[in-house]
Design a protein around this motif. Structure first.
Motif, PDB file in Angstrom:
ATOM      1  N   LEU A 163      48.421   9.490  39.319  1.00 48.09           N
ATOM      2  CA  LEU A 163      49.341   9.930  38.272  1.00 48.09           C
ATOM      3  C   LEU A 163      48.958   9.373  36.907  1.00 48.09           C
ATOM      4  CD1 LEU A 163      52.797   9.643  40.119  1.00 48.09           C
ATOM      5  CD2 LEU A 163      51.456  11.702  39.651  1.00 48.09           C
ATOM      6  N   THR A 164      48.355   8.192  36.898  1.00 48.64           N
ATOM      7  CA  THR A 164      47.988   7.597  35.608  1.00 48.64           C
ATOM      8  C   THR A 164      46.626   8.066  35.096  1.00 48.64           C
ATOM      9  OG1 THR A 164      47.046   5.696  36.784  1.00 48.64           O
ATOM     10  CG2 THR A 164      49.336   5.507  36.009  1.00 48.64           C
ATOM     11  N   LEU A 165      45.861   8.813  35.913  1.00 49.46           N
ATOM     12  CA  LEU A 165      44.550   9.268  35.469  1.00 49.46           C
ATOM     13  C   LEU A 165      44.629  10.149  34.227  1.00 49.46           C
ATOM     14  CD1 LEU A 165      41.511   9.436  35.797  1.00 49.46           C
ATOM     15  CD2 LEU A 165      41.842  11.301  37.444  1.00 49.46           C
ATOM     16  N   PRO A 166      45.501  11.183  34.170  1.00 47.22           N
ATOM     17  CA  PRO A 166      45.588  11.965  32.924  1.00 47.22           C
ATOM     18  C   PRO A 166      45.984  11.112  31.727  1.00 47.22           C
ATOM     19  CG  PRO A 166      46.670  13.114  34.734  1.00 47.22           C
ATOM     20  CD  PRO A 166      46.376  11.738  35.229  1.00 47.22           C
ATOM     21  N   VAL A 167      46.907  10.183  31.965  1.00 45.42           N
ATOM     22  CA  VAL A 167      47.309   9.311  30.854  1.00 45.42           C
ATOM     23  C   VAL A 167      46.127   8.465  30.388  1.00 45.42           C
ATOM     24  CG1 VAL A 167      48.903   7.491  30.155  1.00 45.42           C
ATOM     25  CG2 VAL A 167      49.663   9.277  31.724  1.00 45.42           C
ATOM     26  N   LEU A 168      45.348   7.967  31.361  1.00 54.42           N
ATOM     27  CA  LEU A 168      44.181   7.159  31.022  1.00 54.42           C
ATOM     28  C   LEU A 168      43.167   7.977  30.229  1.00 54.42           C
ATOM     29  CD1 LEU A 168      42.568   4.530  31.302  1.00 54.42           C
ATOM     30  CD2 LEU A 168      41.712   5.395  33.483  1.00 54.42           C
ATOM     31  N   LEU A 169      42.932   9.223  30.643  1.00 52.83           N
ATOM     32  CA  LEU A 169      41.995  10.075  29.920  1.00 52.83           C
ATOM     33  C   LEU A 169      42.494  10.364  28.506  1.00 52.83           C
ATOM     34  CD1 LEU A 169      40.952  12.617  32.689  1.00 52.83           C
ATOM     35  CD2 LEU A 169      39.609  10.724  31.777  1.00 52.83           C
ATOM     36  N   LEU A 170      43.783  10.580  28.363  1.00 49.46           N
ATOM     37  CA  LEU A 170      44.339  10.829  27.031  1.00 49.46           C
ATOM     38  C   LEU A 170      44.181   9.610  26.139  1.00 49.46           C
ATOM     39  CD1 LEU A 170      45.902  12.659  25.122  1.00 49.46           C
ATOM     40  CD2 LEU A 170      48.031  11.774  26.111  1.00 49.46           C
ATOM     41  N   VAL A 171      44.485   8.446  26.708  1.00 49.80           N
ATOM     42  CA  VAL A 171      44.333   7.207  25.930  1.00 49.80           C
ATOM     43  C   VAL A 171      42.863   6.998  25.549  1.00 49.80           C
ATOM     44  CG1 VAL A 171      44.541   4.700  26.028  1.00 49.80           C
ATOM     45  CG2 VAL A 171      46.386   6.140  26.911  1.00 49.80           C
ATOM     46  N   MET A 172      41.960   7.284  26.497  1.00 55.15           N
ATOM     47  CA  MET A 172      40.543   7.133  26.195  1.00 55.15           C
ATOM     48  C   MET A 172      40.096   8.123  25.118  1.00 55.15           C
ATOM     49  SD  MET A 172      39.061   4.676  27.810  1.00 55.15           S
ATOM     50  CE  MET A 172      37.364   5.174  27.611  1.00 55.15           C
ATOM     51  N   ALA A 173      40.589   9.354  25.170  1.00 55.44           N
ATOM     52  CA  ALA A 173      40.216  10.345  24.159  1.00 55.44           C
ATOM     53  C   ALA A 173      40.664   9.897  22.776  1.00 55.44           C
ATOM     54  CB  ALA A 173      40.823  11.701  24.512  1.00 55.44           C
ATOM     55  N   VAL A 174      41.913   9.428  22.683  1.00 58.34           N
ATOM     56  CA  VAL A 174      42.416   8.948  21.392  1.00 58.34           C
ATOM     57  C   VAL A 174      41.638   7.716  20.938  1.00 58.34           C
ATOM     58  CG1 VAL A 174      44.433   8.044  20.189  1.00 58.34           C
ATOM     59  CG2 VAL A 174      44.698   9.920  21.822  1.00 58.34           C
ATOM     60  N   LEU A 176      38.551   6.818  21.798  1.00 58.66           N
ATOM     61  CA  LEU A 176      37.189   7.174  21.412  1.00 58.66           C
ATOM     62  C   LEU A 176      37.152   7.831  20.034  1.00 58.66           C
ATOM     63  CD1 LEU A 176      35.707   8.531  24.748  1.00 58.66           C
ATOM     64  CD2 LEU A 176      35.001   6.485  23.528  1.00 58.66           C
ATOM     65  N   LYS A 177      38.171   8.635  19.754  1.00 64.29           N
ATOM     66  CA  LYS A 177      38.223   9.271  18.434  1.00 64.29           C
ATOM     67  C   LYS A 177      38.341   8.221  17.334  1.00 64.29           C
ATOM     68  CE  LYS A 177      40.630  12.837  15.804  1.00 64.29           C
ATOM     69  NZ  LYS A 177      41.724  13.836  15.814  1.00 64.29           N
ATOM     70  N   ARG A 178      39.151   7.216  17.589  1.00 63.29           N
ATOM     71  CA  ARG A 178      39.312   6.154  16.595  1.00 63.29           C
ATOM     72  C   ARG A 178      38.054   5.288  16.509  1.00 63.29           C
ATOM     73  NH1 ARG A 178      44.365   5.037  14.735  1.00 63.29           N
ATOM     74  NH2 ARG A 178      43.737   2.865  14.378  1.00 63.29           N
ATOM     75  N   VAL A 179      37.456   5.004  17.679  1.00 64.36           N
ATOM     76  CA  VAL A 179      36.257   4.166  17.680  1.00 64.36           C
ATOM     77  C   VAL A 179      35.095   4.867  16.989  1.00 64.36           C
ATOM     78  CG1 VAL A 179      34.511   3.165  19.191  1.00 64.36           C
ATOM     79  CG2 VAL A 179      36.911   2.823  19.706  1.00 64.36           C
ATOM     80  N   LEU A 180      34.976   6.190  17.203  1.00 64.87           N
ATOM     81  CA  LEU A 180      33.863   6.950  16.623  1.00 64.87           C
ATOM     82  C   LEU A 180      34.143   7.442  15.211  1.00 64.87           C
ATOM     83  CD1 LEU A 180      32.802   9.061  19.728  1.00 64.87           C
ATOM     84  CD2 LEU A 180      31.722   6.984  18.852  1.00 64.87           C
ATOM     85  N   ARG A 181      35.268   7.036  14.658  1.00 65.41           N
ATOM     86  CA  ARG A 181      35.586   7.468  13.299  1.00 65.41           C
ATOM     87  C   ARG A 181      34.540   7.020  12.280  1.00 65.41           C
ATOM     88  NH1 ARG A 181      41.580   6.251  11.772  1.00 65.41           N
ATOM     89  NH2 ARG A 181      41.837   7.731  13.499  1.00 65.41           N
ATOM     90  N   PRO A 182      33.990   5.788  12.365  1.00 67.29           N
ATOM     91  CA  PRO A 182      32.920   5.436  11.417  1.00 67.29           C
ATOM     92  C   PRO A 182      31.694   6.331  11.525  1.00 67.29           C
ATOM     93  CG  PRO A 182      33.823   3.464  12.453  1.00 67.29           C
ATOM     94  CD  PRO A 182      34.409   4.636  13.182  1.00 67.29           C
ATOM     95  N   VAL A 183      31.374   6.789  12.754  1.00 73.31           N
ATOM     96  CA  VAL A 183      30.238   7.698  12.911  1.00 73.31           C
ATOM     97  C   VAL A 183      30.517   9.027  12.220  1.00 73.31           C
ATOM     98  CG1 VAL A 183      28.761   8.877  14.582  1.00 73.31           C
ATOM     99  CG2 VAL A 183      29.619   6.583  15.086  1.00 73.31           C
ATOM    100  N   ALA A 184      31.759   9.531  12.382  1.00 69.69           N
ATOM    101  CA  ALA A 184      32.120  10.780  11.717  1.00 69.69           C
ATOM    102  C   ALA A 184      32.079  10.621  10.200  1.00 69.69           C
ATOM    103  CB  ALA A 184      33.516  11.228  12.174  1.00 69.69           C
ATOM    104  N   ALA A 185      32.561   9.475   9.710  1.00 68.27           N
ATOM    105  CA  ALA A 185      32.529   9.240   8.264  1.00 68.27           C
ATOM    106  C   ALA A 185      31.092   9.157   7.757  1.00 68.27           C
ATOM    107  CB  ALA A 185      33.287   7.957   7.931  1.00 68.27           C
TER     108      ALA A 185
END
Length: 461
Positions: A163-174, A176-185
């Protein structure tokens, strides 16, 4: 596929594998601990029962008719039918037993744990004979009880994990987006740059993992900026140098075309021929310099055969030497010593030597000598020319630089080509007056410091 999607896909594939591995480890660990716990309880139960036997008035129950029925509703969640007890005397007579114990087989001489099949169900039993041999106590338990407990402990967390797998994937997606923000910039900054914008990237607010990449990019930008600067300077210098002979040729052509005197026209045409020869030599040297300036290293290197190479170069410059009445000579090392062992590109070295010999022949007086002198680690080109003033020696080798007072035609590119080819072959070039006689010397040597002025020379070149 983006880096974020790759990481999420890897997580989605790796998580079940990790969970299965963790469950397997948990299952075997829980099974070991539960078996240890229940085995200890069986041993304790058998010992306690054996300790009470001497004071017990034992009958000989052989069936369950005389046993009281179980009290319904008073046993809670317990399942007594999954446990059994039995006691035999020394003659194998069953003297004490519970309802399930009637299924236990009498195994004289047995001591310790044993796996049994009772009523087509697996049981684990513990046999404990008394030291005197008077009694044999057996306590048993169904494997079902143990399996249920192991499964309850290991498989219980499986549903929450799923049950927590989708939540974990969502948290990881968010995340990763924040972590990779310097690369996007960083990507956005590079995308918005003009083609000639080579200023360094800002790396102070970037994560430590990205700083080596940014440093490498800034170093590449610096090298590219230097290359573009050299190309712009080369283009500007080339345009300046080409404008003068072209203007002279245009003026001489107009004079020859408009002059009614055939003698004057012939002289003018001769000058035009000289101008064209000078222009051709200038363009050839510019092309040579452009080629060698763009080389970072020599991809295909061979052992240099100096005898064959010098023979080829001397053949090329022999017509000029005869025209200038200059004698050419080549001095090799003493017998047994190899002349300047080197690996490199023969065509480039031939072009370098042709430039040096051409320069020496043009500045040597008629009847003079031009000598190539090989040593174990050096090659000297010696002429009888007037030399170069000491204050002008440091600038020799700069593009389009020619010392003042020149009477010979030239472009100022020959020594630039020589220096670049020497650098590609790990050689150092220096120049200055000869030590053994009046004249000028150019020396190629290996593993030497950078070229410096060698002292005052006798005259201008």
């Amino acid at each position: 596929m983006t880096l974020r999607r790759r990481l999420l896909l890897l997580l989605l594939l790796a998580t079940p594998v990790v969970w299965v591995g963790a469950m397997a480890v948990s299952f075997y660990s829980a099974q070991h601990e539960i078996n240890e716990l229940f085995d200890t309880e069986l041993v304790r139960l058998a010992r306690q029962l054996q300790a009470t036997l001497p004071s017990t008035n034992l009958g000989a129950p052989t069936d369950t008719s005389s046993m009281p029925p179980p009290l319904a509703g008073k046993e809670g969640e317990a399942e007594p039918k999954d446990l059994l007890l039995a006691v035999w005397d020394g003659n194998g007579r069953l003297v004490l037993v519970d309802r399930e114990g009637l299924l236990m087989p009498y195994l004289p001489g047995q001591k310790g744990f044993v796996e049994l099949m009772l009523a087509e169900r697996p049981w684990r039993a513990y046999y404990l004979p008394s030291p005197s041999g008077r009694w044999l106590v057996a306590a048993g338990q169904r494997h079902k009880e143990r399996r249920e407990l192991v499964l309850a402990l290991t498989a219980g967390p499986l549903l929450p994990w799923l049950l927590t797998l989708p939540v974990l994937l969502l948290v990881m997606a968010v995340g990763l987006k924040r972590v990779l923000r310097p690369v996007a910039a960083l990507s956005a900054e590079l995308a918005c740059r003009a083609a000639d914008d080579l200023k360094p990237l800002r790396g102070t607010d970037l994560p430590a993992d990205l700083r080596p990449l940014v440093d490498a990019m800034n170093a590449q930008f610096e090298r590219t900026a230097g290359l573009l600067q050299r190309e712009r300077r080369f283009t500007a210098d080339a345009a300046h140098e080409l404008r003068t002979p072209l203007a002279a040729l245009q003026a001489q052509w107009d004079a020859a075309r408009l002059s009614p005197d055939s003698t004057t026209a012939a002289d003018t045409l001769a000058k035009i021929g000289q101008g064209l020869a000078r222009l051709s030599r200038l363009v050839t040297q510019m092309l040579q310099l452009s080629r060698v300036e763009h080389l970072d290293s020599i991809s295909q290197q061979v052992q240099i055969d100096w005898i064959a190479l010098i023979g080829e170069v001397l053949s090329d410059v022999l017509p000029l030497a005869e025209h200038r009445h200059v004698e050419l000579a080549c001095e090799w090392p003493a017998a047994g010593a190899a002349p300047l062992p080197l690996r490199g590109a023969p065509p480039l070295l031939a072009a370098m030597l042709r430039n040096l010999l051409d320069n020496g022949l043009r500045y040597s007086p008629a009847g003079g000598h031009l000598t190539l002198r090989f040593g174990p680690d050096t090659l000297d080109i010696l002429d009888d020319g007037p030399g170069v003033p000491a204050e002008q020696l440091p600038r020799l080798g700069d593009r389009f630089y020619r010392p003042a007072g020149q009477v010979e035609s030239g472009s100022g590119l020959g020594l630039s080509i020589v220096r670049r080819i020497a650098e590609l072959h790990g050689l150092t070039v220096d120049w200055g007056p000869r030590e053994d006689a009046p004249g000028f010397r150019v020396r190629l040597r290996r593993n030497a410091p950078r070229p410096q002025a060698l002292g005052p020379a006798s005259a201008g070149r």
